[in-house]
Design a protein around this motif. Structure first.
Motif, PDB file in Angstrom:
ATOM      1  N   VAL A  92     193.733  66.006  -5.647  1.00  0.00           N
ATOM      2  CA  VAL A  92     193.420  65.747  -6.964  1.00  0.00           C
ATOM      3  C   VAL A  92     194.291  64.647  -7.418  1.00  0.00           C
ATOM      4  N   HIS A  93     195.631  64.613  -6.721  1.00  0.00           N
ATOM      5  CA  HIS A  93     196.537  63.486  -6.965  1.00  0.00           C
ATOM      6  C   HIS A  93     196.146  62.143  -6.331  1.00  0.00           C
ATOM      7  N   GLN A  94     195.660  62.300  -5.342  1.00  0.00           N
ATOM      8  CA  GLN A  94     195.325  61.218  -4.542  1.00  0.00           C
ATOM      9  C   GLN A  94     193.888  60.415  -5.051  1.00  0.00           C
ATOM     10  N   GLU A  95     193.112  61.239  -5.203  1.00  0.00           N
ATOM     11  CA  GLU A  95     191.761  60.959  -6.141  1.00  0.00           C
ATOM     12  C   GLU A  95     191.931  60.305  -7.436  1.00  0.00           C
ATOM     13  N   PHE A  96     192.934  60.859  -8.290  1.00  0.00           N
ATOM     14  CA  PHE A  96     193.542  60.393  -9.492  1.00  0.00           C
ATOM     15  C   PHE A  96     193.925  58.843  -9.212  1.00  0.00           C
ATOM     16  N   VAL A  97     194.626  58.745  -8.369  1.00  0.00           N
ATOM     17  CA  VAL A  97     195.376  57.376  -8.003  1.00  0.00           C
ATOM     18  C   VAL A  97     194.183  56.525  -7.699  1.00  0.00           C
TER      19      VAL A  97
END
Length: 315
Positions: free
Chosen positions: A111-116
């Protein structure tokens, strides 16, 4: 004719598919059964390259070496999975607990990677140029900012310092020549002194050196009581910077990290407000510090006692 061509094309695709399946070589087997085939390995490589773009760069430099390393990693995976199956590891509570924690951690990471990916903005060439012009004197990765090559000698009295300076002038400030003649001189090499650069030199000496416009030249600088320095400015080194085009990509990588940080500072408060997220720190249970103990566990209600040394151990 057209119908025949379509049928022939379909047949060729089917045959090609069958042939690929038949010729799909086994790369790893476990107990005689295929664990990883060549096609499966290529799919694995594609997935890894898609998730780790840096791997593409490494594979360009050493494609066979990287493939061999990844194959060895898959071999270890096969061995450990076989061991896990034999020992029914997936049925253990410890495994289930770790799996749940791991899945949650993986979910958070993805989720962190997608948010970035959804919110980041890439640095432009203009951003890189601006950084280059503003930071090239301060950033050692962009070149040498230049400065003044300097040395110095410390004395206990002002008279000693001035006497040495007079000798230095007769030698046209060739401090190394004086050192060859007088082995008792303790000459300190200050390196390159610049206004923006870091230096261990006393600020009074640094200020004196960077004020010089003529080289070589010297001054007596009082640093403290009973501490006088003859500061010698030998020469000026001009700044030398890497061409912008050679460092542009490196600068953009640095700026990309900063832009991600700025993005989080900008976006997180917005979503916090949108989703009405609140933290109730006052409800967090306070933990009391437990005093450290070095004694072993007591036996049958008695305090633990260190074992006595045997006769052979006694001193």
């Amino acid at each position: 004719m057209k119908r025949m061509s379509i049928l022939l094309l379909g047949s060729l695709i089917s045959v090609a598919g069958i042939t690929a399946k038949v010729e799909d070589k086994v790369l790893i087997s476990v107990d005689g059964k295929a664990y990883l085939t060549e096609a499966g390995f290529e799919d694995f490589l594609d997935q890894v390259k898609a998730s780790e773009p840096q791997l593409v760069v490494y594979m360009q430099m050493d494609p066979d070496g990287i493939r061999e390393q990844l194959l060895q990693a898959k071999k270890q995976e096969a061995i450990m999975n076989a061991w896990a199956d034999k020992n029914k590891i997936t049925e253990k509570e410890s495994y289930k607990n770790r799996k749940a924690i791991g899945e949650q951690a993986l979910h958070s990471m993805l989720v962190h990677q997608e948010f970035v990916e959804q919110h980041k903005s890439e640095p432009t060439d203009a951003d890189a140029r601006k950084y280059y012009e503003e930071q090239k004197i301060k950033d050692p990765n962009l070149g040498t900012p230049g400065g003044i090559i300097a040395k110095g000698v410390k004395f206990a009295t002002e008279k000693e310092a001035k006497d040495f300076q007079a000798r230095l002038k007769t030698e046209e400030h060739d401090i190394d020549a004086l050192a060859d003649k007088d082995k008792n001189l303790d000459i300190q090499d200050f390196g390159i002194i610049s206004e923006s650069g870091f230096s261990f030199v006393d600020p009074k000496i640094k200020e004196n050196i960077i004020s010089k416009k003529k080289f070589p030249s010297s001054d007596v600088v009082k640093v403290a009581e009973n501490e006088y320095w003859v500061a010698v400015a030998l020469d000026e080194q001009k700044p030398e910077f890497e061409p912008f085009d050679q460092v542009k990509d490196v600068i953009k990588q640095q700026l990309a990290g900063k832009k991600v940080e700025e993005m989080f500072e900008r976006e997180i408060p917005k979503y916090e407000k949108e989703f009405k997220v609140k933290t109730y720190a006052e409800n967090l249970k306070k933990q009391t510090m437990q005093p450290a103990t070095h004694a072993g566990p007591a036996q049958e209600g008695k305090a633990a006692v260190a074992p006595s040394a045997t006769r052979s151990q006694a001193v």
